[in-house]
Design an enzyme around this catalytic site. Structure first.
Site, PDB file in Angstrom:
ATOM      1  N   ARG A   1      -7.002  46.395  43.128  1.00 28.77           N
ATOM      2  CA  ARG A   1      -7.106  47.363  41.788  1.00 28.77           C
ATOM      3  C   ARG A   1      -8.076  46.933  40.931  1.00 28.77           C
ATOM      4  O   ARG A   1      -9.034  47.602  40.561  1.00 28.77           O
ATOM      5  CB  ARG A   1      -5.619  47.163  41.224  1.00 28.77           C
ATOM      6  CG  ARG A   1      -5.123  48.267  40.458  1.00 28.77           C
ATOM      7  CD  ARG A   1      -5.655  48.235  38.838  1.00 28.77           C
ATOM      8  NE  ARG A   1      -5.182  46.931  38.170  1.00 28.77           N
ATOM      9  CZ  ARG A   1      -5.758  46.672  37.013  1.00 28.77           C
ATOM     10  NH1 ARG A   1      -6.743  47.423  36.431  1.00 28.77           N
ATOM     11  NH2 ARG A   1      -5.575  45.352  36.452  1.00 28.77           N
ATOM     12  N   ASP A   2      -7.768  45.978  40.019  1.00 25.92           N
ATOM     13  CA  ASP A   2      -8.803  45.489  39.055  1.00 25.92           C
ATOM     14  C   ASP A   2     -10.244  45.456  39.498  1.00 25.92           C
ATOM     15  O   ASP A   2     -11.417  45.811  38.667  1.00 25.92           O
ATOM     16  CB  ASP A   2      -8.409  44.281  38.124  1.00 25.92           C
ATOM     17  CG  ASP A   2      -9.283  44.017  36.970  1.00 25.92           C
ATOM     18  OD1 ASP A   2      -9.456  44.902  36.482  1.00 25.92           O
ATOM     19  OD2 ASP A   2      -9.062  42.988  36.464  1.00 25.92           O
TER      20      ASP A   2
ATOM     21  N   HIS B   1     -11.838  36.303  33.316  1.00 28.94           N
ATOM     22  CA  HIS B   1     -13.058  36.770  33.569  1.00 28.94           C
ATOM     23  C   HIS B   1     -14.184  35.546  33.550  1.00 28.94           C
ATOM     24  O   HIS B   1     -14.295  34.864  32.881  1.00 28.94           O
ATOM     25  CB  HIS B   1     -13.366  38.209  32.992  1.00 28.94           C
ATOM     26  CG  HIS B   1     -12.947  39.275  33.143  1.00 28.94           C
ATOM     27  ND1 HIS B   1     -13.310  40.556  33.246  1.00 28.94           N
ATOM     28  CD2 HIS B   1     -11.581  39.287  33.947  1.00 28.94           C
ATOM     29  CE1 HIS B   1     -12.395  41.582  33.734  1.00 28.94           C
ATOM     30  NE2 HIS B   1     -11.271  40.879  34.274  1.00 28.94           N
TER      31      HIS B   1
ATOM     32  N   HIS C   1      -5.652  35.267  33.084  1.00 29.22           N
ATOM     33  CA  HIS C   1      -6.397  36.428  34.159  1.00 29.22           C
ATOM     34  C   HIS C   1      -7.760  36.227  33.296  1.00 29.22           C
ATOM     35  O   HIS C   1      -7.932  36.972  32.292  1.00 29.22           O
ATOM     36  CB  HIS C   1      -5.696  37.799  33.581  1.00 29.22           C
ATOM     37  CG  HIS C   1      -6.420  38.933  34.272  1.00 29.22           C
ATOM     38  ND1 HIS C   1      -6.047  39.836  35.411  1.00 29.22           N
ATOM     39  CD2 HIS C   1      -7.727  39.608  34.017  1.00 29.22           C
ATOM     40  CE1 HIS C   1      -6.873  40.487  35.788  1.00 29.22           C
ATOM     41  NE2 HIS C   1      -7.888  40.541  35.088  1.00 29.22           N
TER      42      HIS C   1
ATOM     43  N   ASN D   1     -13.911  39.419  37.461  1.00 27.13           N
ATOM     44  CA  ASN D   1     -12.914  38.646  37.865  1.00 27.13           C
ATOM     45  C   ASN D   1     -13.310  37.192  38.481  1.00 27.13           C
ATOM     46  O   ASN D   1     -14.394  37.245  39.219  1.00 27.13           O
ATOM     47  CB  ASN D   1     -11.898  39.462  38.822  1.00 27.13           C
ATOM     48  CG  ASN D   1     -11.440  40.458  38.014  1.00 27.13           C
ATOM     49  OD1 ASN D   1     -10.471  40.293  37.251  1.00 27.13           O
ATOM     50  ND2 ASN D   1     -11.706  41.778  38.681  1.00 27.13           N
TER      51      ASN D   1
ATOM     52  N   CYS E   1     -17.589  43.135  34.301  1.00 28.45           N
ATOM     53  CA  CYS E   1     -17.383  43.211  33.063  1.00 28.45           C
ATOM     54  C   CYS E   1     -18.434  44.479  32.382  1.00 28.45           C
ATOM     55  O   CYS E   1     -19.366  44.432  32.296  1.00 28.45           O
ATOM     56  CB  CYS E   1     -17.686  42.157  32.310  1.00 28.45           C
ATOM     57  SG  CYS E   1     -17.399  42.311  30.480  1.00 28.45           S
TER      58      CYS E   1
END
Length: 301
Positions: free
Chosen positions: A14-15, A208, A206, A248, A239
């Site tokens: 997803r992300d 990055h 979470h 991520n 990003c």
């Protein structure tokens, strides 16, 4: 004192895919989810029920949910920004929902065209419907360290939004360093502020990896007692506020860290690498995972 075990929440499908310039087909996304579940991952973000006009990369998430080979002990989560999204997620068979708010007013306005307070208000019917169907809801807070529009975020800002999501009924709140500017000391200050109102066992990381600090920040969070980490296979994602920067943290790198600390995750590295090899080949990219490249240097396209 470090935790004995850590739950890794896989966000690659997803992300990790939602910022790609070209959408990936539902079939490929479903294959990725299946490979991830075969690795021992037990919590996988599978899709997002947002407007396809806003995020075309997540269009047809219902097909992903319908295509996957479901394992009984795996959470297949869906991002549900509003009531319509929650209704669609229920129809598709998601067994967990996720809502997201920002700790920064500027990001909230730019990202979802409303204030933080308005975004939280939108989640009330989502939470109610989830409760009716016994679906757990996970909360996300973005921009916990800094915002591309407002600059630095204070720990108190993060703590207030985190508390609101927790009190609303989110069983867990994932703290997102969206821009990736966090460092261990700053992350610890945020966790300490949030922990005044929300127990540490209900918080997740979470982070990055824009500036290469994600693993250091994760270790610092483990020292604070946090035991849930979000990551993306092969370091998928980017990003959008720092062109060319990684997004991520890679699941392979997180797993290697955990193995080195004797922290249990239940994930098998060889099967995780298989999933990474598959998606990198499909996308025609090289893995962003240092561990993945070291253990399988010729497998990433």
């Amino acid at each position: 004192m470090l935790p004995d075990s850590v739950r890794i929440v896989e966000v690659g499908a997803r992300d990790g895919l939602q910022n790609l310039p070209t959408p990936v087909s539902p079939e490929i996304r479903a294959q990725l989810v299946d490979l991830l579940s075969q690795s021992g991952l037990r919590h996988i973000e599978t899709g997002s029920f947002v407007s396809p006009k806003s995020v075309p990369q997540m269009a047809e998430s219902d097909q992903v949910f319908q295509t996957i080979y479901r394992q009984d002990n795996v959470v297949y989560a869906a991002l549900t920004p509003n009531l319509r999204g929650m209704e669609d997620a229920l129809k598709a068979g998601a067994n967990e929902a996720a809502v997201f708010a920002s700790a920064s007013e500027g990001f909230s306005q730019k990202n979802i065209n409303c204030s933080i307070a308005e975004s939280l208000k939108r989640f009330e019917p989502v939470m109610e419907l989830a409760k009716q169907h016994n679906i757990p809801v996970r909360g996300y807070v973005s921009c916990i360290i800094s915002c591309p529009y407002d600059g630095e975020t204070t720990p108190q800002q993060v703590a207030e939004v985190t508390k609101a999501l927790y009190q609303m009924g989110c069983y867990e709140v994932s703290l997102g360093d969206t821009v990736g500017t966090g460092t261990p000391l700053r992350v610890k200050k945020v966790l300490e502020a949030c922990n005044r109102n929300v127990p540490m066992e209900h918080l997740a990381a979470h982070y990055h990896n824009t500036y290469g600090q994600a693993l250091a920040n994760i270790y610092a969070s483990l020292e604070e007692g946090l035991a849930v980490v979000d990551s993306a296979v092969a370091g998928l994602g980017g990003c959008p506020y720092a062109p060319g920067a990684s997004g991520n943290v890679a699941t392979e790198d997180v797993l290697y860290l955990m193995e080195g600390l004797n922290i249990k995750t239940g994930i098998q590295m060889d099967k995780l690498l298989k999933a990474a090899t598959f998606i990198c080949k499909q996308l025609g990219i090289r893995s962003r995972s240092s561990t993945g490249l070291a253990l399988k240097p010729h497998s990433s396209g």
